[in-house]
Write a protein that holds these residues in place. Structure first.
Motif, short mmCIF file in Angstrom:
data_model
loop_
_atom_site.label_atom_id
_atom_site.label_comp_id
_atom_site.label_asym_id
_atom_site.label_seq_id
_atom_site.Cartn_x
_atom_site.Cartn_y
_atom_site.Cartn_z
N CYS A 123 0.87 -1.17 0.00
CA CYS A 123 0.00 0.00 0.00
C CYS A 123 0.91 1.23 0.00
N VAL A 163 0.95 5.53 -0.02
CA VAL A 163 0.23 6.79 0.17
C VAL A 163 1.15 7.92 -0.26
N SER A 171 -7.22 -0.27 -6.65
CA SER A 171 -7.44 0.10 -5.25
C SER A 171 -8.81 -0.34 -4.75
N LEU A 222 -5.02 2.59 8.64
CA LEU A 222 -4.92 3.68 7.68
C LEU A 222 -5.90 4.75 8.14
N VAL A 276 -4.10 6.96 -2.46
CA VAL A 276 -3.79 5.65 -1.91
C VAL A 276 -3.77 4.68 -3.08
#
Length: 160
Positions: free
Chosen positions: A48, A50, A74, A121, A62
């Motif tokens: 993942c 960001v 995603s 998150l 993201v």
């Protein structure tokens, strides 16, 4: 020892945090990059990422990748929070104030942060920072500023 390098913009980029499954890079004074390795199943991990830019209010993207750095959809791993997720339902006496407070919102900005300590998150609704002080203050009673998601069964879901 500091991990600092000169970037292509002739500014300094610094690795601020590195763990066995997390990385935080301050790429410029106005942008950052976070990476988290997440267990998908017994044998597969995904990444993942960001990316956050602040100019002046922060907004993030993201993204997800395979271990071979192939981007994957995603939507398979998270349902991004819509703007409505950040608003508290007003009682019947506050509907007019609520509608007036929301009127200046013409942009939707979110800052995302991966946790270095666990598989959470966090999304922060940053649009109010874009408003002038009085507009932001009027909006404040109707806001839930932060949403926390947790990695569960191969996707991020809103934490109970």
């Amino acid at each position: 020892m500091k991990a600092v390098v000169k970037n292509k913009m002739e500014k300094m980029s610094e690795m601020k945090v590195l763990t066995k499954d997390y990385l935080f890079l301050q790429t410029t004074s106005q942008s950052s990059f976070q990476l988290k390795l997440l267990q998908l199943n017994d044998t597969t991990k995904i990444i993942c990422v960001v990316n956050t830019a602040c100019a002046p209010v922060c907004d993030s993207r993201v993204l997800f990748y395979t271990a071979n750095w192939k981007e994957i959809p995603s939507k398979d791993y998270i349902e991004m929070p819509g703007i409505e997720r950040f608003f508290l339902t007003p009682d019947s006496t506050q509907v007019e104030a609520y509608n007036n407070a929301r009127a200046p919102l013409n942009i939707y900005l979110l800052k995302a942060d991966l946790s270095k300590d666990n598989n959470e998150l966090t999304f922060t609704f940053t649009t109010p920072e874009y408003l002038d002080g009085s507009e932001a203050k009027t909006l404040e009673p109707f806001l839930k500023k932060v949403l926390v998601y947790v990695w569960k069964d191969g996707r991020f879901v809103v934490k109970d």
